[in-house]
Scaffold this motif. Structure first.
Motif, mmCIF file in Angstrom:
data_model
loop_
_atom_site.group_PDB
_atom_site.id
_atom_site.type_symbol
_atom_site.label_atom_id
_atom_site.label_comp_id
_atom_site.label_asym_id
_atom_site.label_seq_id
_atom_site.Cartn_x
_atom_site.Cartn_y
_atom_site.Cartn_z
ATOM 1 N N ASN A 7 0.842 -1.182 0.000
ATOM 2 C CA ASN A 7 0.000 0.000 0.000
ATOM 3 C C ASN A 7 0.889 1.247 0.000
ATOM 4 N N GLU A 8 0.843 2.007 -1.071
ATOM 5 C CA GLU A 8 1.677 3.208 -1.187
ATOM 6 C C GLU A 8 1.274 4.270 -0.163
ATOM 7 N N ALA A 9 0.046 4.201 0.368
ATOM 8 C CA ALA A 9 -0.423 5.173 1.353
ATOM 9 C C ALA A 9 0.061 4.845 2.765
ATOM 10 N N PHE A 10 0.694 3.685 2.953
ATOM 11 C CA PHE A 10 1.172 3.274 4.278
ATOM 12 C C PHE A 10 2.261 4.224 4.748
ATOM 13 N N THR A 11 2.099 4.750 5.962
ATOM 14 C CA THR A 11 3.051 5.742 6.469
ATOM 15 C C THR A 11 3.793 5.261 7.711
ATOM 16 N N GLY A 12 3.592 4.023 8.103
ATOM 17 C CA GLY A 12 4.237 3.508 9.307
ATOM 18 C C GLY A 12 5.640 3.003 9.031
ATOM 19 N N THR A 13 6.173 2.266 9.988
ATOM 20 C CA THR A 13 7.487 1.647 9.857
ATOM 21 C C THR A 13 7.452 0.659 8.695
ATOM 22 N N PRO A 14 8.456 0.665 7.809
ATOM 23 C CA PRO A 14 8.460 -0.276 6.681
ATOM 24 C C PRO A 14 8.262 -1.722 7.140
ATOM 25 N N VAL A 15 7.416 -2.427 6.418
ATOM 26 C CA VAL A 15 7.072 -3.806 6.760
ATOM 27 C C VAL A 15 7.421 -4.693 5.577
ATOM 28 N N ASP A 16 8.196 -5.734 5.818
ATOM 29 C CA ASP A 16 8.547 -6.675 4.761
ATOM 30 C C ASP A 16 7.722 -7.948 4.814
ATOM 31 N N THR A 17 6.972 -8.129 5.897
ATOM 32 C CA THR A 17 6.265 -9.382 6.117
ATOM 33 C C THR A 17 4.759 -9.173 6.063
ATOM 34 N N LEU A 18 4.096 -9.964 5.250
ATOM 35 C CA LEU A 18 2.638 -9.991 5.209
ATOM 36 C C LEU A 18 2.174 -11.040 6.201
ATOM 37 N N VAL A 19 1.322 -10.658 7.131
ATOM 38 C CA VAL A 19 0.812 -11.580 8.140
ATOM 39 C C VAL A 19 -0.673 -11.792 7.890
ATOM 40 N N LEU A 20 -1.052 -13.037 7.670
ATOM 41 C CA LEU A 20 -2.455 -13.417 7.543
ATOM 42 C C LEU A 20 -2.838 -14.135 8.828
ATOM 43 N N ASP A 21 -3.789 -13.586 9.532
ATOM 44 C CA ASP A 21 -4.140 -14.075 10.855
ATOM 45 C C ASP A 21 -5.434 -14.875 10.779
ATOM 46 N N GLY A 22 -5.482 -16.000 11.447
ATOM 47 C CA GLY A 22 -6.697 -16.808 11.485
ATOM 48 C C GLY A 22 -6.760 -17.616 12.758
ATOM 49 N N GLU A 23 -7.944 -18.066 13.081
ATOM 50 C CA GLU A 23 -8.140 -18.875 14.279
ATOM 51 C C GLU A 23 -8.690 -20.239 13.880
ATOM 52 N N ASP A 24 -8.163 -21.281 14.485
ATOM 53 C CA ASP A 24 -8.637 -22.655 14.266
ATOM 54 C C ASP A 24 -8.607 -23.052 12.793
ATOM 55 N N LEU A 25 -7.507 -22.708 12.106
ATOM 56 C CA LEU A 25 -7.345 -23.041 10.696
ATOM 57 C C LEU A 25 -6.157 -23.964 10.516
ATOM 58 N N ALA A 26 -6.198 -24.773 9.475
ATOM 59 C CA ALA A 26 -5.064 -25.616 9.097
ATOM 60 C C ALA A 26 -4.613 -25.166 7.714
ATOM 61 N N LEU A 27 -3.378 -24.700 7.613
ATOM 62 C CA LEU A 27 -2.836 -24.237 6.340
ATOM 63 C C LEU A 27 -2.272 -25.419 5.570
ATOM 64 N N ASP A 28 -2.745 -25.618 4.347
ATOM 65 C CA ASP A 28 -2.273 -26.733 3.528
ATOM 66 C C ASP A 28 -1.127 -26.329 2.609
ATOM 67 N N PHE A 29 -1.202 -25.123 2.022
ATOM 68 C CA PHE A 29 -0.126 -24.683 1.140
ATOM 69 C C PHE A 29 -0.215 -23.174 0.929
ATOM 70 N N VAL A 30 0.904 -22.602 0.476
ATOM 71 C CA VAL A 30 0.976 -21.200 0.084
ATOM 72 C C VAL A 30 1.576 -21.165 -1.306
ATOM 73 N N SER A 31 0.975 -20.364 -2.176
ATOM 74 C CA SER A 31 1.448 -20.239 -3.543
ATOM 75 C C SER A 31 1.551 -18.756 -3.883
#
Length: 82
Positions: free
Chosen positions: A46-70
Motif C-alpha cells: 500500500n503506497e499510502a502506508f506511512t508507518g514503519t516499513p514492513v517486509d512481512t505480510l501476516v495473515l491471521d486466522g483462528e482454528d485453521l489448518a494451512l495446507d499450502f501457500v502459492s
C-alpha cells in the motif's frame, strides 16, 4: 477468541495497512467432516502506508489448518513461510 471490549473505534483511529488486498476469490467446499476453503488473493504493498516499513505480510486466522501457500502460481516450500 477475541471479545468485544465495548469501546467505540473511530475512523480517525485507523491507519492505512502496509498491504492491500485488491481482490479475493473464495472457493468453499462444504463437507460435514471437513470444509475446505481455497482463498486466492491479489495483494500489493500500500503506497499510502506511512508507518514503519514492513517486509512481512501476516495473515491471521483462528482454528485453521494451512495446507499450502502459492505466490504467482508457484507453491512455496514449507520452510519458506511461517
Amino acid at each position: 477468541m477475541r471479545t468485544f471490549n465495548g469501546q467505540a473505534v473511530h475512523l480517525d483511529d485507523y491507519t492505512p495497512a502496509a498491504f492491500k488486498i485488491d481482490t479475493i476469490h473464495l472457493d468453499i467446499r462444504l463437507d460435514p467432516e471437513q470444509t475446505v476453503v481455497i482463498a486466492t488473493m491479489t495483494v500489493e504493498r500500500n503506497e499510502a502506508f506511512t508507518g514503519t516499513p514492513v517486509d512481512t505480510l501476516v495473515l491471521d486466522g483462528e482454528d485453521l489448518a494451512l495446507d499450502f501457500v502459492s505466490i504467482n502460481g508457484v507453491d512455496l516450500l514449507a520452510n519458506h513461510y511461517v
